[in-house]
Design a protein around this motif. Structure first.
Motif, mmCIF file in Angstrom:
data_model
loop_
_atom_site.group_PDB
_atom_site.id
_atom_site.type_symbol
_atom_site.label_atom_id
_atom_site.label_comp_id
_atom_site.label_asym_id
_atom_site.label_seq_id
_atom_site.Cartn_x
_atom_site.Cartn_y
_atom_site.Cartn_z
ATOM 1 N N UNK A 1 17.817 3.379 -72.618
ATOM 2 C CA UNK A 1 18.682 3.737 -73.741
ATOM 3 C C UNK A 1 18.064 4.853 -74.574
ATOM 4 N N UNK A 2 18.899 5.810 -74.990
ATOM 5 C CA UNK A 2 18.430 6.880 -75.866
ATOM 6 C C UNK A 2 18.049 6.395 -77.244
ATOM 7 N N UNK A 3 18.368 5.135 -77.567
ATOM 8 C CA UNK A 3 18.005 4.559 -78.856
ATOM 9 C C UNK A 3 16.532 4.201 -78.932
ATOM 10 N N UNK A 4 15.859 4.190 -77.787
ATOM 11 C CA UNK A 4 14.441 3.826 -77.729
ATOM 12 C C UNK A 4 13.868 4.513 -76.493
ATOM 13 N N UNK A 5 13.480 5.776 -76.634
ATOM 14 C CA UNK A 5 13.252 6.618 -75.467
ATOM 15 C C UNK A 5 12.120 7.610 -75.715
ATOM 16 N N UNK A 6 11.376 7.899 -74.656
ATOM 17 C CA UNK A 6 10.327 8.910 -74.730
ATOM 18 C C UNK A 6 10.317 9.735 -73.457
ATOM 19 N N UNK A 7 9.977 11.019 -73.585
ATOM 20 C CA UNK A 7 9.940 11.912 -72.433
ATOM 21 C C UNK A 7 8.980 13.056 -72.735
ATOM 22 N N UNK B 1 5.145 18.857 -80.714
ATOM 23 C CA UNK B 1 4.382 18.061 -79.762
ATOM 24 C C UNK B 1 5.039 18.106 -78.386
ATOM 25 N N UNK B 2 4.252 17.828 -77.353
ATOM 26 C CA UNK B 2 4.788 17.745 -75.995
ATOM 27 C C UNK B 2 5.237 16.330 -75.648
ATOM 28 N N UNK B 3 5.003 15.381 -76.552
ATOM 29 C CA UNK B 3 5.496 14.020 -76.379
ATOM 30 C C UNK B 3 6.693 13.847 -77.304
ATOM 31 N N UNK B 4 7.888 13.731 -76.721
ATOM 32 C CA UNK B 4 9.126 13.683 -77.493
ATOM 33 C C UNK B 4 9.691 12.265 -77.471
ATOM 34 N N UNK B 5 9.862 11.691 -78.656
ATOM 35 C CA UNK B 5 10.393 10.343 -78.793
ATOM 36 C C UNK B 5 11.750 10.415 -79.484
ATOM 37 N N UNK B 6 12.658 9.523 -79.090
ATOM 38 C CA UNK B 6 14.010 9.552 -79.636
ATOM 39 C C UNK B 6 14.438 8.152 -80.066
ATOM 40 N N UNK B 7 15.122 8.098 -81.204
ATOM 41 C CA UNK B 7 15.675 6.837 -81.690
ATOM 42 C C UNK B 7 16.904 7.141 -82.521
#
Length: 300
Positions: free
Chosen positions: A154-160, A91-97
């Motif tokens: 915070x990278x613990x709850x992040x989207x880009x 996907x082009x929507x990248x989420x990080x936790x």
């Protein structure tokens, strides 16, 4: 909202890809994976980027539905693991936790919705659900980002969005255990990208257990903050060091006199300030040594 996003992405690709950097996640990883699989945004893939775990925590998830396990053991650090996961995301929507937290049901949908308006986004945190009886260890009465020249998430709850992450060179990989999210957000904003906030993207955050672990973590965060400040000298050149020293002194003295239920928060602030001061002095030594060497090379 969910139907709209799924229509945008089409049937062949997931609406969003969630990347979790994993290192010896133990039983806590299972709670996060279950939360991600239960998201209201149904068309979602979960990528576990294993940074060299030795406890076999990712093995139960190999070959399960929307979960993809990838080897990210080539280099130590969350930044590297996140980059490996992002590289294989569909996907082009990248989420990080993080592996030890728990995403609330509408977390992914809220982040993706915010990414329709901003280039990178951060969510909000619930610090009570997973920390009964230990919240005071990391609830500082003074903001931890005092003096920060630019906001960061915070990278613990992040989207880009993928194109933004690629444009800024991915997650910084030189910071170990803190600082990579700040550096990424600052780099993106300096490049003209917008940072937004998604309050409905709630992550249940798990604190470190025990006073010693808390103080050690905060000290390390402070040192990493100093490294980031050195790397972004065009922003602040570490001008907040006097503030750091003053707040650190106050935190220690107030913390020693504080009630037991709030002492951990005060001492955490002091540890972060102390770590920043140590990192700042180390950075000055490195810069001074480099200047001396440069002068020695100059022709007389």
């Amino acid at each position: 909202m969910t139907q709209r996003l799924e229509t945008m992405s089409g049937a062949l690709a997931p609406v969003a890809s969630v990347v979790v950097a994993v290192y010896n996640g133990g039983e806590q990883l299972g709670a996060q994976v279950a939360a991600l699989l239960g998201q209201s945004l149904s068309n979602l893939e979960v990528i576990l980027a294993d940074n060299g775990s030795s406890d076999g925590c990712v093995e139960p998830f190999v070959g399960i539905g929307k979960i993809r396990v990838v080897d990210a053991s080539g280099k130590r650090g969350q930044g590297f693991a996140r980059n490996v996961g992002a590289a294989v995301a569909r996907s082009d929507y990248l989420l990080f936790c993080d592996q030890d937290d728990v995403a609330e049901p509408g977390w992914a949908e809220a982040l993706v919705e915010a990414l329709l308006r901003y280039d990178l986004v951060g969510g909000s945190f619930d610090v009570g659900s997973l920390n009964s009886g230990v919240e005071f260890w990391r609830t500082p009465p003074v903001r931890a980002d005092v003096g920060s020249p630019l906001p960061f998430a915070s990278g613990s709850n992040f989207g880009i969005r993928r194109e933004v992450l690629n444009a800024v060179g991915g997650w910084p990989e030189r910071y170990l255990g803190g600082g990579e999210d700040t550096a990424l957000c600052w780099r993106a904003q300096l490049a003209g990208y917008t940072l937004g906030y998604a309050p409905r993207a709630v992550m249940q955050y798990r604190y470190r257990r025990g006073f010693g672990a808390h103080v050690k973590q905060q000290f390390h965060y402070g040192r990493q903050a100093a490294v980031v400040s050195r790397d972004f000298a065009e922003l602040d050149d570490m001008p907040v060091a006097p503030i750091m020293r003053t707040l650190g002194w106050l935190a220690v003295n107030v913390g020693l006199l504080a009630k037991p239920e709030s002492r951990g928060g005060w001492m955490g602030v002091a540890a972060r300030r102390a770590g920043y001061e140590v990192g700042r002095r180390s950075a000055r030594s490195i810069v001074g040594l480099a200047t001396q060497r440069s002068r020695r090379r100059e022709p007389r």
